[in-house]
Motif scaffolding. Structure first.
Motif, mmCIF file in Angstrom:
data_model
loop_
_atom_site.group_PDB
_atom_site.id
_atom_site.type_symbol
_atom_site.label_atom_id
_atom_site.label_comp_id
_atom_site.label_asym_id
_atom_site.label_seq_id
_atom_site.Cartn_x
_atom_site.Cartn_y
_atom_site.Cartn_z
ATOM 1 N N ASP A 73 0.827 -1.199 0.000
ATOM 2 C CA ASP A 73 0.000 0.000 0.000
ATOM 3 C C ASP A 73 0.863 1.252 0.000
ATOM 4 O OD1 ASP A 73 0.093 1.150 3.019
ATOM 5 O OD2 ASP A 73 0.174 -1.047 3.032
ATOM 6 N N ALA A 74 0.318 2.328 -0.519
ATOM 7 C CA ALA A 74 1.066 3.567 -0.699
ATOM 8 C C ALA A 74 1.584 4.126 0.617
ATOM 9 C CB ALA A 74 0.187 4.597 -1.405
ATOM 10 N N GLY A 78 5.450 4.719 1.409
ATOM 11 C CA GLY A 78 5.888 6.083 1.675
ATOM 12 C C GLY A 78 6.678 6.202 2.958
ATOM 13 N N ARG A 79 6.257 5.459 3.987
ATOM 14 C CA ARG A 79 6.988 5.514 5.269
ATOM 15 C C ARG A 79 8.393 4.940 5.123
ATOM 16 N NH1 ARG A 79 1.858 3.923 7.342
ATOM 17 N NH2 ARG A 79 2.531 1.741 7.535
ATOM 18 N N ILE A 80 8.526 3.882 4.332
ATOM 19 C CA ILE A 80 9.851 3.283 4.138
ATOM 20 C C ILE A 80 10.760 4.242 3.367
ATOM 21 C CG2 ILE A 80 11.098 1.421 2.966
ATOM 22 C CD1 ILE A 80 8.734 -0.406 3.632
ATOM 23 N N VAL A 81 10.227 4.845 2.315
ATOM 24 C CA VAL A 81 11.024 5.803 1.540
ATOM 25 C C VAL A 81 11.432 6.980 2.421
ATOM 26 C CG1 VAL A 81 10.998 7.416 -0.398
ATOM 27 C CG2 VAL A 81 10.002 5.138 -0.664
ATOM 28 N N LEU A 109 7.367 5.879 -8.684
ATOM 29 C CA LEU A 109 7.972 7.120 -9.148
ATOM 30 C C LEU A 109 7.519 8.312 -8.318
ATOM 31 C CD1 LEU A 109 7.794 6.556 -13.019
ATOM 32 C CD2 LEU A 109 9.733 6.227 -11.484
ATOM 33 N N ARG A 110 6.257 8.275 -7.875
ATOM 34 C CA ARG A 110 5.759 9.377 -7.050
ATOM 35 C C ARG A 110 6.346 9.351 -5.638
ATOM 36 N NH1 ARG A 110 -0.561 8.588 -8.902
ATOM 37 N NH2 ARG A 110 -0.441 9.788 -10.871
ATOM 38 N N SER A 111 6.779 8.199 -5.194
ATOM 39 C CA SER A 111 7.302 8.077 -3.825
ATOM 40 C C SER A 111 8.667 8.726 -3.662
ATOM 41 C CB SER A 111 7.390 6.603 -3.430
ATOM 42 O OG SER A 111 8.450 5.961 -4.118
ATOM 43 N N GLY A 112 9.385 8.925 -4.780
ATOM 44 C CA GLY A 112 10.685 9.578 -4.704
ATOM 45 C C GLY A 112 11.872 8.645 -4.760
#
Length: 429
Positions: A73-74, A78-81, A109-112
């Motif tokens: 899940d996003a 996101g938390r890992i990134v 790609l949106r996660s950075g």
């Protein structure tokens, strides 16, 4: 963007035997990446959980982290990134996913992430992505990294700390003058100025000469390496009124044994990501292995010596020990300090005896230096016409342009040239 399967490939010889971390629970994907990187090192897997990922990165120090965006899940991705970007910004981060899953690709790609590869990509394509990222990271690091200038002294009493203190403050004052110019203000505001690493012996002499106190030491910096950012550096480090930062040895030198040479060098490298100039005072430092590791990355190495027999013999011994450790001392330069023509030992002869090029000659100005020190000041701030300061100006000019493209101290016309002329006693307003 997703990598083309026919991307050009050059082997990654420099990262052989590295460790790679794959954040994935997909068995087929794990087998694919393990095979793709088999000739470069080992792949270790970890579950998609930010706490576990953090522990594994801290333990393994991987060359690269691959994050599988399949069936994740996003929010968790996101938390890992965010965790990796915050605590391990130097680690490359590559996303992976199925070629048929467009939402997975967009999420990655949106996660950075730094890049993305499909799990159907060839070995060559995966390695090509890694190589391109490493080259780009190295290029960005070199552009952003400040200059490290190491001042060596084979024994206490050669004047290294006095020279390093005056050099650091003068450079900071020049940066302050440049920052007043609109064309340089924005660029310089993105970085910190000058930091003096007060690592010479006797310990903490730099603090003494600069009239400062510091409870945050070099050892504290090593212990907080992963927490270093501009806020911490601006609040924890001692600062001279000019704005120059100081990082000294601990008050108890026994603490030095608690950190390794490698950790110390890592701190110096990390500081160069924040500061335009690092002036490292290694005068009288007795641990040759640490000196050797410190000067390997230095852009300029100045070996400070005087005309005394003891100073010349000690310096010759230090240089021989550094050569024995594989350093090319021809890239060093001699700074002959406390020079007096009446002694009868020419600077060129001493340089030839030591086997390194002659860089600069600093005249013997013991009395003016003592007068300045008795006032709690540096000679570069209270006696700008003194020959010592004139020689210091020559050292500064030899450094060339400021990191980031700011005009050279010797460039003119303008405030840089006027300040430099004032520093060496030639400018009259």
């Amino acid at each position: 963007m997703p990598t083309m399967k026919n991307a050009p490939f050059t082997p990654l010889h420099s990262v052989a035997d590295s460790v790679y971390l794959y954040v994935s629970v997909q068995g087929p994907h794990i087998s694919w990446l393990t095979h793709a990187l088999a000739d470069l090192g080992s792949v270790t897997t970890v579950a998609v959980d930010e706490n576990t990922v953090g522990e594994r990165v801290a333990m393994l120090h991987p060359q690269c982290v691959f994050l599988d965006f399949s069936d994740v899940d996003a929010a968790r991705a996101g938390r890992i990134v965010d965790l990796l970007r915050r605590d391990w910004p130097e680690v490359l981060l590559i996303g992976t996913g199925r070629e048929t899953d467009t939402q997975c690709t967009l999420l990655a790609l949106r996660s950075g992430v730094d890049d993305f590869v499909f799990v159907s990509a060839s070995n060559e394509a995966v390695q090509s992505v890694m190589q391109a990222l490493m080259v780009r990271r190295l290029s960005d690091r070199e552009k952003a990294r400040g200059r490290t200038i190491a001042l060596l002294g084979a024994r206490p009493g050669l004047g290294v700390s006095t020279l390093a203190s005056n050099l650091a403050v003068s450079l900071q004052e020049m940066r302050n003058a440049a920052q007043a110019q609109p064309q340089a203000a924005n660029r310089l505001a993105q970085r910190l100025g000058v930091v003096l690493l007060d690592l010479g012996l006797p310990a903490r002499d730099g603090l003494l000469y600069l009239g400062q106190e510091s409870s945050f030491s070099f050892v504290d910096g090593v212990r907080n390496l992963k927490r270093l950012d501009q806020t911490l550096l601006q609040t924890a480090l001692a600062h001279h009124p000019s704005g120059m930062a100081l990082l000294p040895l601990p008050a108890s030198l026994a603490q030095i044994k608690e950190v390794s040479h490698a950790e110390s060098v890592s701190l110096i490298r990390r500081l160069s990501d924040f500061y335009d100039f690092l002036i490292t005072d290694l005068g009288g430092f007795s641990t040759v292995d640490f000196v050797a590791q410190s000067v390997r990355d230095a852009e300029k190495v100045w070996v400070v010596c005087d005309q005394s027999i003891g100073g010349i013999v000690s310096t010759s011994t230090l240089l021989r020990e550094l050569r024995d450790r594989g350093l090319d001392t021809q890239h060093f330069a001699l700074v002959l300090n406390k020079y007096s023509p009446s002694i009868g030992l020419p600077a060129s002869d001493i340089a030839a005896r030591l086997g390194i090029p002659l860089g600069h000659v600093i005249p013997d100005r013991s009395t003016p230096l003592l007068i300045a020190a008795s006032k709690g000041e540096l000679i570069s701030r209270v006696a700008r016409n003194d020959p010592y300061v004139t020689a210091l100006g020559g050292m500064i000019r030899s450094l060339g342009p400021w990191p980031g493209g700011t005009p050279s101290p010797s460039a003119g016309p303008g405030i840089w040239a006027r300040y430099m002329a004032q520093l060496i006693g030639k400018w009259k307003s």
